[in-house]
Design a protein around this motif. Sequence first.
Motif, PDB file in Angstrom:
ATOM      1  N   THR A  13       0.805  -1.224   0.000  1.00  0.00           N
ATOM      2  CA  THR A  13       0.000   0.000   0.000  1.00  0.00           C
ATOM      3  C   THR A  13       0.837   1.273   0.000  1.00  0.00           C
ATOM      4  O   THR A  13       0.285   2.357  -0.075  1.00  0.00           O
ATOM      5  CB  THR A  13      -0.952   0.025   1.211  1.00  0.00           C
ATOM      6  N   GLY A  14       2.144   1.141   0.101  1.00  0.00           N
ATOM      7  CA  GLY A  14       3.023   2.300   0.108  1.00  0.00           C
ATOM      8  C   GLY A  14       3.938   2.268   1.303  1.00  0.00           C
ATOM      9  O   GLY A  14       3.897   1.323   2.109  1.00  0.00           O
ATOM     10  N   PRO A  15       4.762   3.296   1.443  1.00  0.00           N
ATOM     11  CA  PRO A  15       5.710   3.323   2.562  1.00  0.00           C
ATOM     12  C   PRO A  15       4.993   3.401   3.906  1.00  0.00           C
ATOM     13  O   PRO A  15       3.883   3.921   3.998  1.00  0.00           O
ATOM     14  CB  PRO A  15       6.551   4.572   2.309  1.00  0.00           C
ATOM     15  N   LEU A  16       5.650   2.878   4.922  1.00  0.00           N
ATOM     16  CA  LEU A  16       5.087   2.894   6.272  1.00  0.00           C
ATOM     17  C   LEU A  16       4.887   4.333   6.734  1.00  0.00           C
ATOM     18  O   LEU A  16       5.788   5.161   6.664  1.00  0.00           O
ATOM     19  CB  LEU A  16       6.015   2.170   7.249  1.00  0.00           C
ATOM     20  N   ASN A  17       3.668   4.604   7.201  1.00  0.00           N
ATOM     21  CA  ASN A  17       3.316   5.903   7.764  1.00  0.00           C
ATOM     22  C   ASN A  17       2.814   5.626   9.180  1.00  0.00           C
ATOM     23  O   ASN A  17       1.698   5.147   9.369  1.00  0.00           O
ATOM     24  CB  ASN A  17       2.228   6.561   6.905  1.00  0.00           C
ATOM     25  N   PHE A  18       3.677   5.883  10.169  1.00  0.00           N
ATOM     26  CA  PHE A  18       3.328   5.573  11.558  1.00  0.00           C
ATOM     27  C   PHE A  18       2.063   6.294  12.008  1.00  0.00           C
ATOM     28  O   PHE A  18       1.225   5.706  12.696  1.00  0.00           O
ATOM     29  CB  PHE A  18       4.492   5.922  12.497  1.00  0.00           C
ATOM     30  N   HIS A  19       1.917   7.543  11.628  1.00  0.00           N
ATOM     31  CA  HIS A  19       0.735   8.305  12.028  1.00  0.00           C
ATOM     32  C   HIS A  19      -0.534   7.644  11.487  1.00  0.00           C
ATOM     33  O   HIS A  19      -1.499   7.420  12.228  1.00  0.00           O
ATOM     34  CB  HIS A  19       0.849   9.745  11.516  1.00  0.00           C
ATOM     35  N   PHE A  20      -0.541   7.328  10.203  1.00  0.00           N
ATOM     36  CA  PHE A  20      -1.723   6.711   9.597  1.00  0.00           C
ATOM     37  C   PHE A  20      -2.008   5.344  10.222  1.00  0.00           C
ATOM     38  O   PHE A  20      -3.164   5.014  10.515  1.00  0.00           O
ATOM     39  CB  PHE A  20      -1.542   6.578   8.080  1.00  0.00           C
ATOM     40  N   ALA A  21      -0.974   4.535  10.425  1.00  0.00           N
ATOM     41  CA  ALA A  21      -1.165   3.205  11.024  1.00  0.00           C
ATOM     42  C   ALA A  21      -1.777   3.320  12.424  1.00  0.00           C
ATOM     43  O   ALA A  21      -2.666   2.551  12.792  1.00  0.00           O
ATOM     44  CB  ALA A  21       0.165   2.455  11.078  1.00  0.00           C
ATOM     45  N   LYS A  22      -1.330   4.298  13.181  1.00  0.00           N
ATOM     46  CA  LYS A  22      -1.885   4.474  14.532  1.00  0.00           C
ATOM     47  C   LYS A  22      -3.310   5.021  14.477  1.00  0.00           C
ATOM     48  O   LYS A  22      -4.137   4.691  15.331  1.00  0.00           O
ATOM     49  CB  LYS A  22      -0.952   5.320  15.380  1.00  0.00           C
ATOM     50  N   ASP A  23      -3.627   5.842  13.468  1.00  0.00           N
ATOM     51  CA  ASP A  23      -5.012   6.273  13.269  1.00  0.00           C
ATOM     52  C   ASP A  23      -5.914   5.067  13.016  1.00  0.00           C
ATOM     53  O   ASP A  23      -7.011   4.966  13.580  1.00  0.00           O
ATOM     54  CB  ASP A  23      -5.122   7.232  12.075  1.00  0.00           C
ATOM     55  N   VAL A  24      -5.458   4.155  12.164  1.00  0.00           N
ATOM     56  CA  VAL A  24      -6.234   2.944  11.865  1.00  0.00           C
ATOM     57  C   VAL A  24      -6.358   2.082  13.126  1.00  0.00           C
ATOM     58  O   VAL A  24      -7.419   1.509  13.396  1.00  0.00           O
ATOM     59  CB  VAL A  24      -5.623   2.162  10.685  1.00  0.00           C
TER      60      VAL A  24
END
Length: 128
Positions: free
Chosen positions: A37-48
Amino acid sequence: MRRKVLIGVGGISVLTAAYMWTATQHWYHSVPGVAYTGPLNFHFAKDVALAYLSSGAALIWAGIKHDKSAGICGASWLVLHALFHVWIWLHRGTPADLVALTNLIGIQIPAFAGFISALTLKSERATP
């Protein structure tokens, strides 16, 4: 049985949230398809992870308290997320691969099981 499904799906959602929140990089590299899905985005992952946590908590509440509204609300994000993954699968050409199997078992089945259980849950009415 519906209550057990709600509590079970809720528990899986809370555990998923905890995994995503505490071991974000491990989750990203370990769950089939996530890295596509693309590069790791810690902020987005924690939002999910927070979305999973709130959905899971609402489903557990629904199962314990016979609260149909909480169950529908809790399952709503999971169903929308599942439908989005179906859309992605269709655009990938409907492959029968590990990513599709992971989505089916880890996303679609729990989401729809929770939603159907919530829709068919009979709320207990308080007696005066």
